[in-house]
Write an enzyme that holds these catalytic residues in place. Structure first.
Site, short mmCIF file in Angstrom:
data_model
loop_
_atom_site.label_atom_id
_atom_site.label_comp_id
_atom_site.label_asym_id
_atom_site.label_seq_id
_atom_site.Cartn_x
_atom_site.Cartn_y
_atom_site.Cartn_z
N HIS A 75 1.44 3.90 11.93
CA HIS A 75 0.89 2.54 11.91
C HIS A 75 1.92 1.51 11.45
O HIS A 75 2.21 0.55 12.18
CB HIS A 75 -0.39 2.50 11.06
CG HIS A 75 -0.84 1.13 10.68
ND1 HIS A 75 -1.27 0.20 11.59
CD2 HIS A 75 -0.91 0.51 9.47
CE1 HIS A 75 -1.59 -0.93 10.96
NE2 HIS A 75 -1.37 -0.76 9.67
N HIS A 100 4.36 -2.54 4.48
CA HIS A 100 3.23 -3.43 4.22
C HIS A 100 2.02 -2.78 3.57
O HIS A 100 1.26 -3.43 2.88
CB HIS A 100 2.83 -4.24 5.47
CG HIS A 100 1.92 -3.49 6.41
ND1 HIS A 100 2.39 -2.71 7.42
CD2 HIS A 100 0.56 -3.42 6.48
CE1 HIS A 100 1.36 -2.19 8.08
NE2 HIS A 100 0.24 -2.61 7.53
N ASP A 101 1.82 -1.48 3.80
CA ASP A 101 0.66 -0.83 3.18
C ASP A 101 1.00 0.03 1.97
O ASP A 101 0.13 0.68 1.40
CB ASP A 101 -0.07 0.04 4.23
CG ASP A 101 -1.00 -0.78 5.12
OD1 ASP A 101 -1.50 -1.82 4.63
OD2 ASP A 101 -1.21 -0.39 6.28
N GLU A 104 -0.34 -1.32 -1.65
CA GLU A 104 -1.80 -1.26 -1.65
C GLU A 104 -2.31 0.17 -1.75
O GLU A 104 -3.20 0.46 -2.54
CB GLU A 104 -2.31 -1.93 -0.36
CG GLU A 104 -3.79 -1.82 -0.12
CD GLU A 104 -4.57 -2.90 -0.86
OE1 GLU A 104 -3.91 -3.76 -1.48
OE2 GLU A 104 -5.80 -2.87 -0.82
N ASP A 105 -1.73 1.08 -0.96
CA ASP A 105 -2.35 2.39 -0.78
C ASP A 105 -1.61 3.58 -1.38
O ASP A 105 -2.10 4.69 -1.31
CB ASP A 105 -2.51 2.68 0.73
CG ASP A 105 -3.38 1.65 1.43
OD1 ASP A 105 -4.22 1.06 0.74
OD2 ASP A 105 -3.19 1.44 2.63
N ASP A 166 -0.22 -6.64 12.07
CA ASP A 166 -1.03 -5.58 11.47
C ASP A 166 -2.42 -5.59 12.09
O ASP A 166 -2.96 -4.57 12.52
CB ASP A 166 -1.09 -5.85 9.95
CG ASP A 166 -1.87 -4.79 9.19
OD1 ASP A 166 -1.91 -3.64 9.65
OD2 ASP A 166 -2.41 -5.13 8.12
#
Ligand code: MN
Length: 752
Positions: A75, A100-101, A104-105, A166
């Protein structure tokens, strides 16, 4: 050359039953493809940085999988690919997209990112992290999130571009999500992200986002149009070739370097046309547009576009109203082109778009391409200007998220018009802007003193809606004061917030007198002028704040004669049980109680006054202008206005005929009245959007309150709106009734 868009049929999901080694190869393959696209932009040391970001992200996400079963890292790689290939962003953005993630994750922290890649990248990743929690939202939550997006956006536009990439990838891979989530994400995409992409000048991404959303929200309509498009493709291609042939010959003979092709309009835009004009697919004439792309040198761009225009219109007759010159006045989002509609073979209207390669790149890649071409030019930057305007509004606005989102959509995401000052300076305003918006766009001091305008030397009221090309001169008066109804006249966020400021300031000034009067009267009773007593009085008169109390005393809307009936114990006022309040109003000078739950009552005062008369609007039937009404002289409450079909009317007219006064409404478009609608229909995630789109989007009616409750597949909504008269209300009701899934729409008369 015919470039039919991809029709988004159900994709076959790859089966992820690969071995660990095969999976690893798959990831490397995607990563290498990304590098290939990035190669022309790589400077010394960049490749290592990108690799480092990739490895960091791959390691952090290594145990995670997407809903489709594929490794999660695919992704971020895909998002980075969209950034590079479709938006034209560079190395820094690629690194941010890969990461980018992570914050956050995964276990990676912002400090880790900053340590490895520096503050610039850390800041963008932080922005992306802050706006990532947009799933699972209700309307106000969504609006709040959007506000956050904008705050970050104004720091660095790359945040929003990566966010759009995204979202695009998530929309492209939405199939593996649950139906409920698909609908949520799709409606959010149509509501916020597609307009944002449009505003950023990313036309292809905007179109794809809209088409993909429609595919999930209106699957039948989507498939139907897609099917018809593909059925008619052969016929269309033949027509396009016939249309293009003579043009090709002329342009080749003229020595132009060019491409010319027919391009179908998006499914979403065709669907919009079918709905808007209520016609069948077969009757939508512009299913495609012809595009001419010229390879011109920078200094010849404009000249060559016009030469081609003249060749085309020599061959086919143009429709004079359909010429759009965005060469001389590019759109706010940077779009430049020449559009015309001509009469093609068989008497069919055909839209032709003429632009150069550079313009085309801006049309497709928007902001990023724009920045690329900006280098070395002293052109004032439209995006910088736009960001500046957003920043200004964000810093002054105190309204809640939903209001803000609505204002934002009308101010910044709508199509714009171009209007001119008397000196010929061009101003860009959103469609629907009025003379008053224009006045505020020049200066707030001009806005607050505006009494009218001259458009092309003709006198018009402040509420006059402007059109592209209007030359506007504002007329001011030092005696002018903004009033509450101005808020219904303007559409720009700037004008709205300046009017609110001015009203607050004005009210505060007037209220000073009332405060003094009240203090004198209270002290004359032998009571103290203290917080407790003020609060008691505020409550007694059912007002939202002491400021409102003081204001109403100053404007004599409250005469304080009730004070005589109050007891004073010590220095405290004892309030007897509440009595109804009568507001003194003037004819042609309506007042309306905006009192949704029996609290926060608020008066809206409009217009100029002539004769004084006291009246109130019947609480039993809430009349609005245009309703057939009668006045009833009540004991103690003055004149009460009822609708002829009020539940109490028959009894009043029959028994108290002598107390009935004939009344009718004065025409005044500036006045809004609050009324309520009850809507019942099938529960559907998109339903709030549809309803609010009709009310505030299409009809530009202000919503004062909206409650939707759903139960067992049905929903029941109550909406309070400000309408000018019965006619407007009837239009609104019939528009709402025509929406899919809506069963009944009824006006309701009783207080909740
Ligand atoms: Mn993501």
């Amino acid at each position: 050359m015919d470039q039919e868009p991809e029709i988004y049929t159900e994709p076959v999901l790859p089966k992820y039953n690969l071995t660990a080694d095969q999976e690893k190869n798959e990831i490397i393959r995607h990563y290498r493809a990304l590098l290939r696209f990035l190669r022309p932009k790589l400077k010394r040391g960049d490749k290592e940085l990108v690799r480092q970001a990739f490895e960091m992200a791959a390691e952090a996400h290594k145990t995670m999988r997407r809903k489709s079963g594929e490794p999660y890292i695919l992704h971020p790689i895909a998002v980075a690919m969209i950034c590079v290939e479709e938006i034209g962003l560079g190395v820094r953005s690629t690194i941010c997209a890969l990461l980018h993630d992570t914050v956050e994750d995964t276990d990676i922290t912002l400090e880790d990112v900053e340590r490895e890649f520096g503050t610039e990248i850390a800041k963008i990743v932080d922005g992306l992290t802050k706006i990532s929690s947009v799933i699972d939202t209700n309307t106000s939550q969504q609006a709040e999130n959007f506000k956050k997006i904008l705050l970050t956006l104004t720091d660095d536009p790359r945040v929003i571009l990566i966010k759009l990439a995204d979202r695009l990838h998530n929309m492209r891979t939405l199939d593996s999500m649950k139906r409920e989530k698909q609908l949520k994400i799709a409606s959010e995409t149509v509501w916020v992200y597609a307009p944002l992409a449009h505003r950023m000048g990313l036309y292809s991404i905007k179109t794809e986002l809209e088409d993909l959303s429609m595919k999930y929200m209106e699957p039948e309509a989507y498939r139907e149009i897609a099917r018809k498009l593909s059925e008619t493709k052969r016929e269309r291609t033949r027509y396009i070739n016939e249309f293009i042939r003579p043009l090709k010959e002329k342009m080749t003979a003229g020595g132009f370097n060019f491409e010319i092709y027919g391009r179908p309009k998006s499914i979403h835009s065709i669907w919009n046309k079918i709905k808007k004009k209520s016609v069948a697919f077969e009757e939508v004439y512009d299913l495609f547009a012809i595009r001419v792309i010229l390879d011109s040198s920078p200094e010849k761009e404009k000249e060559e576009c016009w030469k081609v225009y003249s060749m085309i219109t020599d061959e086919y007759t143009p429709s004079p109203e359909r010429l759009r010159d965005w060469l001389s006045n590019p759109k706010n989002n940077g779009y430049e082109a020449l559009h015309t509609t001509v009469m093609g073979p068989q008497g069919k209207w055909v839209e032709v778009q003429i632009r150069t390669k550079r313009m085309n790149e801006i049309a497709e890649k928007g902001l990023a391409a724009h920045y690329k071409y900006k280098e070395g030019s002293s052109d004032e930057d439209r995006f910088d200007k736009w960001f500046g305007q957003i920043r200004e509004v964000l810093s002054t606005q105190e309204t809640d998220g939903v209001d803000f989102l609505q204002d934002f959509k009308t101010s910044f995401l709508a199509e714009e018009i171009y209007v001119y000052t008397p000196k010929g300076e061009v101003k860009m305003l959103p469609t629907g802007s009025t003379a008053l918006d224009f006045a505020f766009s020049i200066h707030s001091a001009i806005g607050t003193k505006c009494i009218g305008a001259k458009v092309h030397h003709k006198l018009v009221p402040i509420s006059h809606k402007l059109r592209s090309g209007d030359q506007v001169e504002i007329i001011t008066s030092n005696k002018q004061r903004p009033s509450e109804d101005w808020l219904g006249i303007v559409v720009t966020a700037k004008a709205k917030s300046k009017i609110k400021d001015a009203l607050r300031e004005e009210k505060r000034k007037v209220a000073e007198d009332g405060k003094y009067t009240l203090q004198r009267k209270v002290e004359a009773m032998g009571a103290a002028y203290n917080q407790h007593n003020i609060d008691e009085l505020v409550q007694f008169y059912k007002l939202p704040s002491p400021l409102d109390l003081h204001y109403k005393i100053a404007t004599k809307a409250i005469d304080l004669k009730e004070l005589k009936e109050f007891q004073v114990l010590g220095d405290r006022i004892e309030i007897p049980k509440p009595k109804p309040v009568i507001h003194e109003v003037h004819t042609d000078h309506f007042q309306q109680k905006n009192n949704p739950k029996g609290k926060d009552s608020e008066l809206i005062i409009f217009g100029e006054s002539s004769d004084k008369i006291m009246y109130t609007l019947g609480k039993c039937c809430h009349p609005i202008p245009g309703d057939d009404v009668f006045g009833f002289v009540s004991t103690g409450k003055g004149l009460i206005i009822h609708r002829i079909n009020c539940p109490n009317a028959a009894q009043l007219l029959a028994n108290y005929g002598h107390r009935v006064v004939k009344t009718k409404w004065a025409k005044n478009k500036e006045i809004s009245f609050l009324t309520g609608l009850k809507i019942v229909g099938l529960d559907d995630v998109g339903v709030i959007n549809k309803i609010t789109n009709v009310i505030s989007g299409d009809l530009r009616i202000n919503i004062s309150g909206l409650i939707i409750e759903s139960k067992e597949g049905m929903f029941e909504g109550t909406i309070r709106v400000f309408v000018h008269d019965k006619e407007e209300l009837e239009i609104l009701v019939s528009r709402l009734k025509s929406l899919n899934g809506i069963q009944t729409v009824d006006r309701f008369d009783t207080e909740n």
